[in-house]
Write an enzyme that holds these catalytic residues in place. Structure first.
Site, PDB file in Angstrom:
ATOM      1  N   HIS A 168       3.949   0.408  -1.159  1.00 51.22           N
ATOM      2  CA  HIS A 168       3.477  -0.524  -2.200  1.00 51.22           C
ATOM      3  C   HIS A 168       1.957  -0.385  -2.223  1.00 51.22           C
ATOM      4  O   HIS A 168       1.346  -0.219  -1.159  1.00 51.22           O
ATOM      5  CB  HIS A 168       3.749  -1.989  -1.813  1.00 51.22           C
ATOM      6  CG  HIS A 168       5.149  -2.463  -2.000  1.00 51.22           C
ATOM      7  ND1 HIS A 168       5.772  -3.272  -1.066  1.00 51.22           N
ATOM      8  CD2 HIS A 168       6.031  -2.292  -3.014  1.00 51.22           C
ATOM      9  CE1 HIS A 168       6.992  -3.571  -1.497  1.00 51.22           C
ATOM     10  NE2 HIS A 168       7.178  -2.987  -2.667  1.00 51.22           N
ATOM     11  N   CYS A 264       1.299  -9.366   1.877  1.00 55.75           N
ATOM     12  CA  CYS A 264       2.710  -9.344   1.454  1.00 55.75           C
ATOM     13  C   CYS A 264       3.354 -10.716   1.573  1.00 55.75           C
ATOM     14  O   CYS A 264       4.316 -11.021   0.869  1.00 55.75           O
ATOM     15  CB  CYS A 264       3.543  -8.415   2.322  1.00 55.75           C
ATOM     16  SG  CYS A 264       2.998  -6.737   2.433  1.00 55.75           S
TER      17      CYS A 264
END
Ligand code: ARG
Length: 277
Positions: A168, A264
């Site tokens: 990501h 995150c």
């Protein structure tokens, strides 16, 4: 405490590692201490609460990665594009996040069937210019970038990830207040690096080493001058301090076993409404 920034977090009641959808999870199955994860998460929550208002979403059984609220979606103003997860293990999270965005009064955009998108894990607003950096390569499809640009009314700059450890963009890229950028260039292909260099002047780019990247140093929460992360080398800390930031570290070792860290575990809910293109 400033209340102008609300940050979404999900308590780790059901967090564990019982499947492997990224390289960090391999070998860490059933290795999470639930107790340690809870106290690390509480410490992060307390730290974030010093600088922002923490909003919690109710944790759900059977979706251990739901703690990673960065993957809920991408917001701008009162609109949210809800994620469409690449892996079936995380797909059941989608409806909970969609429901949450609706509950707080956001208009929810749903991607066309079959287009994968993992929210703020793969999309980060620049903090100097008015555009959204969006990633693809592992979890998010390029087509999603177009949808996000249209639905949120933002300019999107697409980056391509090339190292599966950094699946990501928020694992290796962190725009900081004032137009600074903390990042690991080797996680991106040549064209992406050229694009980054064309938008962010060299003196505002803070590169991390491979070792620092592997400690998830780019996976940081930036609120004003504060930067919150799992671990920070002395070298990186002095670079960030020289740029005017204050670094706060808090161990998130249990979450690193799942391939995630501070950023995150959080989602900013008050991103400015997009500037009409
Ligand atoms: N285990 C999770 C996954 O692989 C970790 C997600 C980390 N989130 C992030 N925004 N990088 O999906």
């Amino acid at each position: 405490m400033s209340t102008s920034t609300r940050i979404l977090m999900c308590p780790p009641d059901h967090f564990h590692v019982n499947y492997a959808i990224n390289p960090w999870m391999k070998g860490n199955q059933d290795q999470v201490s639930q107790e340690k994860a809870m106290s690390q998460w509480q410490a992060l929550r307390a730290l974030v609460a010093r600088f922002a208002e923490v909003v919690e979403i109710e944790p759900q059984e059977g979706v251990p990665d739901m703690v990673f609220t960065a993957n809920a979606g991408t917001v701008a103003g009162k609109r949210a594009v809800v994620s469409s997860f690449a892996h079936k293990e995380r797909q059941p999270e989608e409806r909970h996040f969609a429901q949450f965005f609706r509950k707080i009064g956001y208009e929810v955009g749903e991607l066309p069937e079959g287009v994968r998108y993992e929210g703020a894990g793969d999309s980060l607003f620049d903090r100097g210019g008015e555009w959204l950096w969006a990633g693809s390569g592992f979890r998010t499809d390029r087509e999603a970038h177009e949808f996000v640009a249209d639905f949120l009314g933002v300019d999107v700059l697409s980056l391509t990830l090339v190292d599966e450890r950094f699946y990501h963009i928020d694992t290796c890229f962190c725009p900081l207040a004032g137009g600074w950028l903390l990042y690991y260039p080797q996680a991106y292909d040549v064209a992406s690096n050229e694009l980054i260099e064309s938008r962010v002047p060299a003196e505002r780019r803070i590169r991390v080493t491979e070792e620092e990247a592997a400690e998830f140093s780019c996976n940081a929460i930036n609120i004003g001058e504060n930067v919150i992360m799992h671990d920070c080398s002395d070298r990186l800390r002095s670079e960030l301090e020289r740029a005017g930031f204050t670094v706060h570290t808090t161990s998130l070792s249990e979450f690193l076993k799942a391939g995630g860290s501070a950023k995150c575990l959080s989602l900013k809910l008050d991103e400015p409404e997009a500037i009409a293109k």
